[in-house]
Design a protein around this motif. Sequence first.
Motif, short mmCIF file in Angstrom:
data_model
loop_
_atom_site.label_atom_id
_atom_site.label_comp_id
_atom_site.label_asym_id
_atom_site.label_seq_id
_atom_site.Cartn_x
_atom_site.Cartn_y
_atom_site.Cartn_z
N THR A 185 0.79 -0.95 -0.33
CA THR A 185 0.05 -0.30 -0.47
C THR A 185 0.37 1.08 0.23
N GLY A 186 1.08 2.06 -1.09
CA GLY A 186 1.23 3.21 -1.39
C GLY A 186 3.02 2.96 -0.75
N ARG A 206 -2.71 2.55 -4.17
CA ARG A 206 -2.25 3.83 -3.62
C ARG A 206 -0.69 3.40 -4.46
N ASN A 208 2.77 3.96 -6.45
CA ASN A 208 3.64 4.82 -7.79
C ASN A 208 4.13 3.13 -8.44
N GLY A 226 -6.80 2.93 -6.87
CA GLY A 226 -5.73 4.52 -7.47
C GLY A 226 -3.88 4.31 -7.63
N ASP A 228 -0.79 4.44 -10.16
CA ASP A 228 -0.69 4.96 -11.38
C ASP A 228 0.55 3.71 -12.04
#
Length: 478
Positions: A185-186, A206, A208, A226, A228
């Motif tokens: 996550t993230g 989320r 990247n 979410g 990218d």
Amino acid sequence: MSSADTDFARMNIQELKRALQLHMKFVKRERGGDRLNLSHKNVEFLSFDKVNLTDAELVGLHAANSSFKDACLTRANLFGADLSGVDFANATLTRADLRGARFTRANLEGADLTDSDLREGQIMRQSDEGELSYVDNGDGDSRFDKANLRHSNLEKVRMGRAIGAGTDLFQANLKGARLAGCDFTGADLSGAVLDGADLTNANLARANLRGADMMGVVLDGACLEGVDLTAARFNRSEIMAAKSVEGAIMPRTAEDLGISVDVLMAEHEAWMMSGGARGEQAIFKGVDLTGFSHPGISLSAAEFSDAILTYANFERSFFSMANFTGAMLAQSNFSNVDLRGAKFQLANLTNSSLVSANLSAMPIAGGGGRTWPTNFRGAVLVDADLTHADISECDFSGAILRGADLTSAEVQGANFEGADFTGAKIAGVDFETCQLDGVVGMVVPSSPPQIAEKPSATKAPALDPVVGKPGATRSAVG
């Protein structure tokens, strides 16, 4: 796990040094050697930089905030070890047993963890009455929360259910890794290589993944909410196997341009010929143009940032001052192309051909002899072909050139500060005028000899029981 609720024995530094000497004999198979066993010992805030710990027994080691920079821990057993805040920069951990280890806030930048085992694992202990209980309340997941794994090699690692929320995996190699059930996550996976990785039921919410290479990745049941995926390379059918892609940022298609590619290129030519008075600049920012084939085309100053141009063919073309920042250019063909002054910062040119390309600096019109250097800062050029290319004054600082072929390239005045040349071919290349500070994987010309103080002959004192408190300095034991 804190030292307050464990029975870790603090190591006496002289005993530790003696044990390391015996282990070195063991590694070298010399008489009198003995395998290092620091299982359940406390070595926090110590320095093991460049120490050879191959095959060492380090089960349950308490090494928080210690340093293992450039150390070799091949096949070391670190089952259930507390490695929080440890500095493993450029360390070798190939085939190491890291099950249940905690790497929270650790630095593994440039570390090699190929084929290591990072699955869950739990240490149990037995009371005097014979009852078994878990150490650390039975939390056996390997943890990488907020760890630094930039440029690390995690190829074929087994990391099932590991927790890496907020972890920095920028340009990490996770090819063929088993990551089922992991929590990223993230996490920053921008530029990471995930080809063939198993991310079944993984949580990438989320995350990247800009510019990531994800061909053949398994995403069944994974959460991609979410994420990218700008400039990422993947098969859409594989992405659609995920449980959720709600809010994911996907690459644009050519249809999203609202104008045909051929018309846009013609408009760009008119724009260039008229100095901007007619036509318009070709802007392909974030567009998926996989297989784009236009040898001999002229697209100087065109905008290709974050575009996907895998397998593109631009042989004998003109792209001076073009912008390819963050673009996915794997296996593209730039042979004999004019790329003077172009931007390739953070672009992925894995297996690309730049044979005889002109990557030298672009003269600035009316600039009194000033030039605009071609920019490859932080770019990935793994196994790229740069034979006979002119990269004079080019900026390759922080670039990954592992396995690249620079045979007979012209490199006068180029900047390779912090670049990785591991396995690169550099026959016939004269680096005398280049910036080479911090390069990895190549022998740098030696600097003039410096006068240094002699190491103190004073013996290091035994470790003080309060050394492990925050702010304590590390003691060297190597």
